[in-house]
Write a protein that holds these residues in place. Structure first.
Motif, PDB file in Angstrom:
ATOM      1  N   SER A  27       5.256 -17.897   1.319  1.00 24.59           N
ATOM      2  CA  SER A  27       4.310 -18.704   0.543  1.00 24.59           C
ATOM      3  C   SER A  27       2.994 -17.945   0.359  1.00 24.59           C
ATOM      4  O   SER A  27       2.460 -17.362   1.298  1.00 24.59           O
TER       5      SER A  27
ATOM      6  N   LYS B 149      -0.147 -17.989   2.617  1.00 22.58           N
ATOM      7  CA  LYS B 149       0.237 -17.644   3.986  1.00 22.58           C
ATOM      8  C   LYS B 149       0.410 -16.129   4.126  1.00 22.58           C
ATOM      9  O   LYS B 149       0.117 -15.565   5.170  1.00 22.58           O
TER      10      LYS B 149
ATOM     11  N   LYS C   6      -3.058 -14.663   4.454  1.00 25.18           N
ATOM     12  CA  LYS C   6      -3.656 -14.912   5.765  1.00 25.18           C
ATOM     13  C   LYS C   6      -2.980 -14.089   6.867  1.00 25.18           C
ATOM     14  O   LYS C   6      -3.605 -13.741   7.867  1.00 25.18           O
TER      15      LYS C   6
ATOM     16  N   ASN D  54       4.973 -24.379   6.004  1.00 24.24           N
ATOM     17  CA  ASN D  54       5.034 -23.156   5.193  1.00 24.24           C
ATOM     18  C   ASN D  54       4.611 -21.944   6.023  1.00 24.24           C
ATOM     19  O   ASN D  54       5.123 -20.840   5.832  1.00 24.24           O
TER      20      ASN D  54
ATOM     21  N   SER E  39      -5.053 -19.681  10.139  1.00 19.60           N
ATOM     22  CA  SER E  39      -6.466 -19.633   9.737  1.00 19.60           C
ATOM     23  C   SER E  39      -7.380 -19.131  10.848  1.00 19.60           C
ATOM     24  O   SER E  39      -7.877 -19.906  11.658  1.00 19.60           O
TER      25      SER E  39
ATOM     26  N   PRO F  74      -6.121 -25.798  -3.231  1.00 14.94           N
ATOM     27  CA  PRO F  74      -5.865 -26.892  -2.290  1.00 14.94           C
ATOM     28  C   PRO F  74      -6.361 -26.503  -0.899  1.00 14.94           C
ATOM     29  O   PRO F  74      -6.408 -25.318  -0.569  1.00 14.94           O
ATOM     30  N   VAL F  75      -6.730 -27.497  -0.087  1.00 15.01           N
ATOM     31  CA  VAL F  75      -7.267 -27.239   1.253  1.00 15.01           C
ATOM     32  C   VAL F  75      -6.496 -28.047   2.295  1.00 15.01           C
ATOM     33  O   VAL F  75      -6.369 -29.262   2.178  1.00 15.01           O
ATOM     34  N   GLY F  76      -5.973 -27.323   3.309  1.00 13.55           N
ATOM     35  CA  GLY F  76      -5.328 -27.985   4.446  1.00 13.55           C
ATOM     36  C   GLY F  76      -6.166 -27.769   5.691  1.00 13.55           C
ATOM     37  O   GLY F  76      -6.937 -28.629   6.102  1.00 13.55           O
ATOM     38  N   SER F  77      -6.049 -26.582   6.283  1.00 11.74           N
ATOM     39  CA  SER F  77      -6.867 -26.247   7.455  1.00 11.74           C
ATOM     40  C   SER F  77      -8.214 -25.669   7.047  1.00 11.74           C
ATOM     41  O   SER F  77      -9.130 -25.588   7.861  1.00 11.74           O
TER      42      SER F  77
ATOM     43  N   GLY G  41      -8.735 -22.468   5.903  1.00 14.85           N
ATOM     44  CA  GLY G  41      -8.806 -21.000   5.987  1.00 14.85           C
ATOM     45  C   GLY G  41      -8.835 -20.334   4.620  1.00 14.85           C
ATOM     46  O   GLY G  41      -9.552 -19.348   4.412  1.00 14.85           O
ATOM     47  N   THR G  42      -8.068 -20.876   3.692  1.00 14.12           N
ATOM     48  CA  THR G  42      -8.012 -20.270   2.363  1.00 14.12           C
ATOM     49  C   THR G  42      -9.350 -20.423   1.645  1.00 14.12           C
ATOM     50  O   THR G  42      -9.891 -19.449   1.120  1.00 14.12           O
TER      51      THR G  42
ATOM     52  N   TYR H 294       0.621 -29.661  -1.702  1.00  8.49           N
ATOM     53  CA  TYR H 294      -0.587 -28.829  -1.847  1.00  8.49           C
ATOM     54  C   TYR H 294      -0.943 -28.592  -3.321  1.00  8.49           C
ATOM     55  O   TYR H 294      -1.886 -29.175  -3.846  1.00  8.49           O
TER      56      TYR H 294
ATOM     57  N   THR I  82      -1.070 -21.577  -4.483  1.00  9.84           N
ATOM     58  CA  THR I  82      -0.899 -21.102  -3.108  1.00  9.84           C
ATOM     59  C   THR I  82       0.566 -21.048  -2.668  1.00  9.84           C
ATOM     60  O   THR I  82       0.844 -20.689  -1.521  1.00  9.84           O
ATOM     61  N   GLY I  83       1.497 -21.420  -3.530  1.00  8.11           N
ATOM     62  CA  GLY I  83       2.922 -21.341  -3.164  1.00  8.11           C
ATOM     63  C   GLY I  83       3.412 -22.634  -2.546  1.00  8.11           C
ATOM     64  O   GLY I  83       3.051 -23.718  -2.989  1.00  8.11           O
TER      65      GLY I  83
END
Ligand SMILES: *Cc1c(COP(=O)(O)O)cnc(C)c1O
Length: 314
Positions: free
Chosen positions: A35, A38, A41, A66, A143, A170-173, A175-176, A257, A285-286
């Motif tokens: 992905s 990922k 990162k 992912n 992240s 998109p934002v999860g943790s 880090g991106t 995402y 972001t995949g």
């Protein structure tokens, strides 16, 4: 995997009607299996493990992650031992994500929610490190500081590819988005779309990830009203809109995402958020492997969604 991902324009009647230009950075096409974000990162994390002579990697994730899927494959390619602490029951080990992770040689350790909550706890991590002294411990989602350097390269690539006003992710943790903030040096407006319901901890988490000089940057915003009910939650109406857009444009999105970023974009454009002629870049972001778990659980119908990057292992 170091060639820049492509940047392509998206033509859609909504964008024409509201006089905005939209382009998409296809990090989902960086690799067929890993992905997009990922990989960004992991890149310098893996380089660092090799440069410092470490033996392998330990990381964390859920049963459909992912990050777990990407780490397992990247470590398999680079012949690096990988261990994952998984939130959930061992009965999940044959799902698409984890079956592939195991197939690629990742060792899975299943823990309950209570233990998993310790994933950033100093004492817990010290114990883990004592158990696996030569392994690098990489946090959930990958992240960490090394991740930001990899993500920042998205900006270097974009600066060679186009001029634009706003970049969305998109934002999860976080880090991106943090990596984009570091790379961007306040040149553009950065719009993060939170895919989970949160109050303010995510803003703080993003700021904590940033190096000192970037903590004061104010060119980024986290949008908190496009989570569609929470992490991995969405309605039939949401998925209908996402699929319709994919069919119209030929670009695949998933609803956890990239799909939520897309729904946010459409809403912002329709409500006149962007001035006329605004040039917007979406970071794809995949994450398409994540569809598998939703097919397996009957949450989505596989016939209506793109085919998976690789068929189930068996
Ligand atoms: C993990 C992930 C994200 C979120 O990235 P963070 O760095 O955790 O904010 C976005 N899109 C996809 C497809 C992901 O897998």
């Amino acid at each position: 995997m170091s060639a820049p991902s492509i940047l392509q324009p998206i033509n859609h009647p909504t964008f024409a009607k509201h006089n905005v230009q939209v382009m998409i950075k296809r990090d989902d096409k960086l690799d067929n299996i890993i992905s997009g974000n990922k990989w960004r990162k992991l890149k310098y994390n893996l380089q660092d493990i090799k440069a410092t002579g470490k033996k392998g990697i330990i990381t964390f994730g859920g049963c459909f992650s992912n990050h777990i899927h990407a780490t397992a494959f990247a470590c398999y390619q680079q012949k690096l031992p990988a261990i994952a602490i998984i939130r959930g029951e061992a009965s999940n080990q044959n799902n698409y994500t984890l079956a592939w992770a195991k197939h690629w040689g990742m060792k899975l350790i299943f823990v309950d929610r209570k233990t998993y909550r310790l994933r950033d706890d100093e004492i817990y991590l010290q114990h883990l490190q004592q158990q696996y002294p030569d392994y690098a411990i990489v946090p959930e989602g990958g992240s960490n500081t090394l991740a930001l350097t990899g993500v920042a390269e998205v900006i270097d690539e974009l600066n060679q590819q186009a001029t634009f006003d706003t970049l969305m992710t998109p934002v999860g943790s976080g880090g991106t988005l943090a990596g984009l903030i570091v790379g961007d040096k306040e040149q553009h407006k950065l719009l993060g779309v939170s895919v989970l319901k949160q109050e303010t901890y995510l803003e703080n988490q993003i700021r904590n990830l940033l190096p000192e000089h970037a903590k004061a940057y104010s060119n980024w915003v986290l949008l908190n009203e496009y989570h569609c009910g929470g992490y991995a939650k969405f309605s039939q109406d949401d998925t209908n809109k996402i699929r319709e857009f994919s069919i119209d444009t030929g670009i695949d999105f998933e609803p956890v995402y990239s799909g939520k970023m897309l729904l946010a974009l459409l809403n912002l454009v329709e409500t006149g958020y962007f001035p006329a002629q605004h040039r917007i870049v979406l970071l794809h972001t995949g994450g398409l492997q994540g569809l598998a778990g939703m097919f397996e659980r009957g949450i989505l119908n596989a016939d209506e969604w793109p085919s998976l990057p690789v068929p189930p292992v068996r």
